[in-house]
Design a protein around this motif. Structure first.
Motif, PDB file in Angstrom:
ATOM      1  N   PRO A  54      28.428  52.024  57.363  1.00 42.80           N
ATOM      2  CA  PRO A  54      26.773  51.927  57.188  1.00 42.80           C
ATOM      3  C   PRO A  54      26.599  50.562  56.509  1.00 42.80           C
ATOM      4  N   ALA A  55      25.023  50.233  56.539  1.00 40.23           N
ATOM      5  CA  ALA A  55      24.712  49.125  55.936  1.00 40.23           C
ATOM      6  C   ALA A  55      24.975  48.901  54.439  1.00 40.23           C
ATOM      7  N   GLY A  56      25.610  48.024  54.127  1.00 38.60           N
ATOM      8  CA  GLY A  56      25.684  47.855  52.526  1.00 38.60           C
ATOM      9  C   GLY A  56      27.070  48.607  52.157  1.00 38.60           C
ATOM     10  N   TYR A  57      27.784  49.302  52.817  1.00 35.58           N
ATOM     11  CA  TYR A  57      28.972  50.034  52.556  1.00 35.58           C
ATOM     12  C   TYR A  57      30.054  49.166  51.997  1.00 35.58           C
ATOM     13  N   VAL A  58      30.430  48.202  52.865  1.00 35.76           N
ATOM     14  CA  VAL A  58      31.500  47.304  52.661  1.00 35.76           C
ATOM     15  C   VAL A  58      31.224  46.508  51.253  1.00 35.76           C
ATOM     16  N   ASP A  59      30.159  46.141  50.959  1.00 34.66           N
ATOM     17  CA  ASP A  59      29.761  45.127  49.884  1.00 34.66           C
ATOM     18  C   ASP A  59      30.312  45.768  48.639  1.00 34.66           C
ATOM     19  N   ASP A  60      30.300  47.122  48.437  1.00 38.00           N
ATOM     20  CA  ASP A  60      30.394  47.553  47.214  1.00 38.00           C
ATOM     21  C   ASP A  60      31.980  48.027  47.193  1.00 38.00           C
ATOM     22  N   ARG A  61      32.559  47.861  48.158  1.00 42.71           N
ATOM     23  CA  ARG A  61      34.277  48.261  48.492  1.00 42.71           C
ATOM     24  C   ARG A  61      35.233  47.130  48.660  1.00 42.71           C
ATOM     25  N   LEU A  62      34.512  46.033  48.859  1.00 43.42           N
ATOM     26  CA  LEU A  62      35.300  44.837  49.151  1.00 43.42           C
ATOM     27  C   LEU A  62      34.704  43.921  48.358  1.00 43.42           C
ATOM     28  N   THR A  63      35.572  43.581  47.101  1.00 40.57           N
ATOM     29  CA  THR A  63      35.084  42.680  46.019  1.00 40.57           C
ATOM     30  C   THR A  63      35.951  41.600  45.591  1.00 40.57           C
ATOM     31  N   PHE A  64      35.625  40.630  44.906  1.00 48.10           N
ATOM     32  CA  PHE A  64      36.449  39.597  44.343  1.00 48.10           C
ATOM     33  C   PHE A  64      37.345  40.439  43.180  1.00 48.10           C
ATOM     34  N   GLY A  65      38.422  40.220  42.986  1.00 50.00           N
ATOM     35  CA  GLY A  65      39.436  40.848  41.992  1.00 50.00           C
ATOM     36  C   GLY A  65      39.859  39.846  41.049  1.00 50.00           C
ATOM     37  N   THR A  66      41.164  39.554  40.988  1.00 48.07           N
ATOM     38  CA  THR A  66      41.604  38.590  39.855  1.00 48.07           C
ATOM     39  C   THR A  66      41.250  37.289  40.184  1.00 48.07           C
ATOM     40  N   LYS A  67      40.641  36.663  39.102  1.00 54.35           N
ATOM     41  CA  LYS A  67      40.279  35.324  39.169  1.00 54.35           C
ATOM     42  C   LYS A  67      41.691  34.430  38.806  1.00 54.35           C
ATOM     43  N   ALA A  68      41.568  33.138  39.411  1.00 54.42           N
ATOM     44  CA  ALA A  68      42.618  32.206  39.228  1.00 54.42           C
ATOM     45  C   ALA A  68      42.775  31.493  37.941  1.00 54.42           C
ATOM     46  N   THR A  69      43.619  31.208  37.373  1.00 50.41           N
ATOM     47  CA  THR A  69      43.612  30.350  36.166  1.00 50.41           C
ATOM     48  C   THR A  69      44.509  29.126  36.221  1.00 50.41           C
ATOM     49  N   ALA A  70      44.199  28.102  35.384  1.00 53.63           N
ATOM     50  CA  ALA A  70      45.132  27.101  35.488  1.00 53.63           C
ATOM     51  C   ALA A  70      46.683  27.520  35.439  1.00 53.63           C
ATOM     52  N   SER A  71      46.858  28.280  34.916  1.00 57.53           N
ATOM     53  CA  SER A  71      48.482  28.586  34.619  1.00 57.53           C
ATOM     54  C   SER A  71      48.750  29.653  35.620  1.00 57.53           C
ATOM     55  N   ASN A  72      47.845  30.445  36.591  1.00 53.75           N
ATOM     56  CA  ASN A  72      48.328  31.282  37.620  1.00 53.75           C
ATOM     57  C   ASN A  72      47.470  30.903  38.734  1.00 53.75           C
ATOM     58  N   LEU A  73      47.782  30.217  39.660  1.00 49.79           N
ATOM     59  CA  LEU A  73      47.021  29.864  41.055  1.00 49.79           C
ATOM     60  C   LEU A  73      46.958  31.004  41.748  1.00 49.79           C
ATOM     61  N   THR A  74      46.694  32.150  41.627  1.00 53.19           N
ATOM     62  CA  THR A  74      46.699  33.142  42.519  1.00 53.19           C
ATOM     63  C   THR A  74      45.431  33.938  42.233  1.00 53.19           C
ATOM     64  N   ALA A  75      44.669  34.515  43.213  1.00 53.25           N
ATOM     65  CA  ALA A  75      43.710  35.132  42.984  1.00 53.25           C
ATOM     66  C   ALA A  75      43.465  36.389  44.253  1.00 53.25           C
ATOM     67  N   SER A  76      43.012  37.195  44.045  1.00 57.37           N
ATOM     68  CA  SER A  76      42.674  38.289  44.827  1.00 57.37           C
ATOM     69  C   SER A  76      41.194  38.733  45.292  1.00 57.37           C
ATOM     70  N   ILE A  77      41.263  39.427  46.641  1.00 57.14           N
ATOM     71  CA  ILE A  77      39.780  40.251  46.807  1.00 57.14           C
ATOM     72  C   ILE A  77      40.568  41.411  47.040  1.00 57.14           C
ATOM     73  N   VAL A  78      39.717  42.582  46.524  1.00 62.44           N
ATOM     74  CA  VAL A  78      40.141  44.008  46.185  1.00 62.44           C
ATOM     75  C   VAL A  78      39.330  44.821  47.324  1.00 62.44           C
ATOM     76  N   ALA A  79      40.106  45.522  48.065  1.00 58.70           N
ATOM     77  CA  ALA A  79      39.352  46.797  48.716  1.00 58.70           C
ATOM     78  C   ALA A  79      39.756  48.052  48.513  1.00 58.70           C
ATOM     79  N   ARG A  80      38.785  48.862  48.418  1.00 56.90           N
ATOM     80  CA  ARG A  80      38.992  50.382  48.340  1.00 56.90           C
ATOM     81  C   ARG A  80      39.938  50.989  49.214  1.00 56.90           C
ATOM     82  N   GLN A  81      40.812  51.755  48.477  1.00 57.46           N
ATOM     83  CA  GLN A  81      41.932  52.401  49.517  1.00 57.46           C
ATOM     84  C   GLN A  81      41.807  53.848  49.936  1.00 57.46           C
ATOM     85  N   ARG A  82      40.775  54.202  49.296  1.00 59.70           N
ATOM     86  CA  ARG A  82      40.320  55.666  49.795  1.00 59.70           C
ATOM     87  C   ARG A  82      39.870  55.862  50.966  1.00 59.70           C
TER      88      ARG A  82
END
Length: 205
Positions: A54-82
């Motif tokens: 449905p319209a707008g459904y994915v927006d709430d369930r696919l979000t920016f997760g972990t931010k990268a930092t200068a000491s850890n150049l890893t970031a993530s996008i998180v999707a709902r698993q249920r």
């Protein structure tokens, strides 16, 4: 979850050796900017292009997760698993109607008609989906009957001894199985472009 490790993907070893502080700061800024903005939007569009959410459904369930930092150049996008209630993909049916239910999950697909399925109104907490959607798509099983080729229905949500709720894919499944491989290279290229912009910008300050 989709993790992006910029150091591994873009080969920043030379930059890190020559100017580690400036490189790490520029890289982390680039990752966070793209993955929280244009990159995230790209993944959302790709998921919506695959499945009739449905319209707008994915927006709430696919979000920016972990931010990268200068000491850890890893970031993530998180999707709902249920899983997603299959009722969300039902067409031309209403609660209480008889004669089966048509569902169309894939975009551009012809859908499927489930002659023994019906829509039901759920009480609070009756659903295993990733939201509080109060309509479910159920099927009444005959003795020995399976659901979508599943031999074991013991872990399914049951409304009655022989009535189970049916579910479609989760957003996470679509990200991992359908869009991540195709979309990640473009997103990484965008991060690389932003990295060089940030790196050059920091030199003139």
């Amino acid at each position: 979850m989709l993790k992006v490790n910029l150091a591994a993907l873009l080969g920043l070893e030379e930059f890190l050796n020559d100017d580690p502080e400036r490189t790490r700061k520029a890289a982390s800024l680039a990752m966070n900017d793209v993955l929280s903005g244009a990159g995230l939007a790209r993944f959302r569009r790709a998921v919506n292009a695959e499945v009739n959410f449905p319209a707008g459904y994915v927006d709430d369930r696919l979000t920016f997760g972990t931010k990268a930092t200068a000491s850890n150049l890893t970031a993530s996008i998180v999707a709902r698993q249920r899983p997603t209630s299959l009722a969300r993909f039902a067409t031309g049916a209403s609660i209480g109607s008889k004669g089966g239910v048509s569902v169309r999950v894939k975009k551009g697909g012809g859908g499927a008609f489930m002659k023994n399925a019906f829509l039901v109104r759920l009480r609070a907490g009756a659903s295993a989906s990733d939201d509080n959607f109060n309509t479910g798509l159920a099927i009444r099983l005959k003795p020995g009957q399976t659901v979508l080729g599943k031999k074991d229905t013991s872990n399914m949500v049951r409304l009655d001894t022989n009535v189970v709720l049916l579910y479609g894919p989760s957003v996470d499944q679509i990200v991992r199985n359908e869009v991540a491989e195709a979309e990640t290279p473009e997103v990484v290229d965008a991060i690389g472009t932003e990295f060089f912009r940030q790196y050059a910008r920091s030199a003139v300050r």
